[in-house]
Design a protein around this motif. Structure first.
Motif, mmCIF file in Angstrom:
data_model
loop_
_atom_site.group_PDB
_atom_site.id
_atom_site.type_symbol
_atom_site.label_atom_id
_atom_site.label_comp_id
_atom_site.label_asym_id
_atom_site.label_seq_id
_atom_site.Cartn_x
_atom_site.Cartn_y
_atom_site.Cartn_z
ATOM 1 N N MET A 1 3.723 -3.108 -7.218
ATOM 2 C CA MET A 1 4.677 -3.342 -6.225
ATOM 3 C C MET A 1 5.212 -1.790 -5.539
ATOM 4 N N THR A 2 5.600 -1.959 -4.691
ATOM 5 C CA THR A 2 5.974 -0.510 -3.848
ATOM 6 C C THR A 2 7.467 -0.507 -4.213
ATOM 7 N N ALA A 3 7.845 0.665 -3.697
ATOM 8 C CA ALA A 3 9.241 0.938 -3.933
ATOM 9 C C ALA A 3 10.044 -0.016 -3.005
ATOM 10 N N VAL A 9 13.419 -7.188 -3.583
ATOM 11 C CA VAL A 9 13.708 -7.988 -4.719
ATOM 12 C C VAL A 9 15.186 -7.755 -5.248
ATOM 13 N N GLY A 10 15.248 -6.503 -5.267
ATOM 14 C CA GLY A 10 16.632 -6.297 -5.654
ATOM 15 C C GLY A 10 17.959 -6.724 -4.681
#
Ligand code: 1HN
Length: 356
Positions: A1-3, A9-10
């Motif tokens: 997962m990239t940043a 998602v957050g």
């Protein structure tokens, strides 16, 4: 997962957590909540007199006065308002039909009403014991919480226009309603409010009534007609307008409702203007057309139309025409929300309204 995936998602989780707790972020809403100028849901619309009258006449046989609501009323339901029987977001407009020797029982409610008589005779509305005669062109007030009932003692039906602040009071969730015990309230006086206010500049010295409620309840057509003629002679213009006021303090007739009368000279056209707040126009006499936001509405005697907030409005008369208007302007003004704008040239007409 990239940043950035992690952030996404957050973010989604945050939105879900907010919704679960009945919280909504402004950052997903601001365009919808704050358009740069008003985007009314109220649509400009027009109802034809002959269509309304024919349907009201059919209702006479089928709907006794006592069937629901105590009144034989056809509300002008604006198609922009999701099926509610409202003419604009703040104003109720309707025609009311009272047959010969019919009586509509007394009740009272917190929404205020004004009646503008379109035709007929022999009718009065009793307002807190004062029987106010109703003749064509008269304006009759039934202020907030005043007992009122209507009696037709004549041999002909009567039709009048009802304007109420009902949608506004409903938005404020402040509606109360009470039926009178028995059918009609006793008539204690006839046209007494007018006797207390016989003309401009004359009134009782000691005011018993609070200024919030106009002590004058009946505004007879003859006076309105003369005022319009004088205003027209004075302006020499294509049109003249008068406003009905509470004679004690010059305020609007009802705190929430403004009542006006306009006269446009045959063959002439008014300037174009727009203002915050909506208006319902009742064509009392004459024929012509109004252009509202580029749409042309052709009208004749008895037709009723509505102009939404901030719509561009201009009127042109074929014959010299007199239009009654009820507005929510007193609310808009009292809250510091009133704006108006005037335009030099006529609007570009993009279509003609086809009444149903
Ligand atoms: C009402 O009481 C009258 O008294 C007319 O004539 C129209 C519309 C909604 C609610 C009450 C009347 C009305 C109304």
């Amino acid at each position: 997962m990239t940043a950035s995936d992690t952030m996404e998602v957050g973010y989604d989780e945050l939105c879900g957590a907010l919704a679960a707790k009945d919280l909504q972020p402004l950052w997903t809403q601001s365009g919808r909540l704050m358009p740069q100028v008003p985007h009314p849901r109220t649509l400009p619309w027009l109802w034809k007199w002959h269509t309304m009258l024919a349907l009201a006449e059919r209702a006479v046989e089928l709907v006794p006065i006592t069937r629901g609501g105590d009144r034989r009323v056809l509300a002008l339901a604006n198609p922009g308002l999701g099926g509610m029987p409202y003419t604009s977001t703040t104003l109720w407009g309707a025609i009311q039909y009272l047959g010969p020797h019919e009586s509509a029982p007394a009740h009272r409610h917190t929404p205020s009403a004004i009646r503008f008589v379109m035709n007929g005779s022999g009718v009065w509305t009793t307002v807190d014991g004062d029987a106010c005669d109703m003749h064509p062109g008269d304006l009759i007030l039934t202020p907030n919480w005043a007992w009122h009932d209507h009696t037709n003692a004549g041999d002909k039906p009567m039709v009048w226009f009802d304007g109420l602040d009902l949608p506004f009071v409903a938005h404020l969730e402040s509606i109360f309603f009470e039926r009178y015990e028995g059918t009609n309230q006793p008539v204690l006086a006839r046209n007494a409010s007018e006797e207390r206010f016989p003309g401009p500049g004359i009134r009782e010295r000691a005011e018993k009534t609070s200024a919030e409620r106009s002590p004058l309840l009946r505004y007879p057509w003859e006076t309105t007609d003369r005022a319009l003629d004088a205003a027209l002679a004075d302006s020499g213009g294509p049109a003249a307008s008068v406003t009905f006021v509470n004679p004690v303090n010059g305020a609007s007739v009802i705190p929430t409702l403004g009542c006006e009368m306009h006269r446009v000279v045959a063959g002439r056209r008014t300037t174009v203007d727009r203002r915050t707040g909506s208006a319902i126009y009742v064509v009392y006499a004459g024929s012509g057309a109004s252009v509202i936001d580029g749409m042309r509405f052709e009208w004749a005697t008895g037709d009723i139309f509505v102009a939404p907030s901030w719509s561009k409005v201009e009127h042109e008369a074929m014959e010299t025409s007199t239009l009654f208007a009820v507005t929510d302007r007193p609310i808009v003004e009292a809250l510091g929300l009133y704006r108006e704008e005037f335009f030099d040239s006529a609007q570009l007409v993009t279509g003609t309204f086809e009444p149903k």
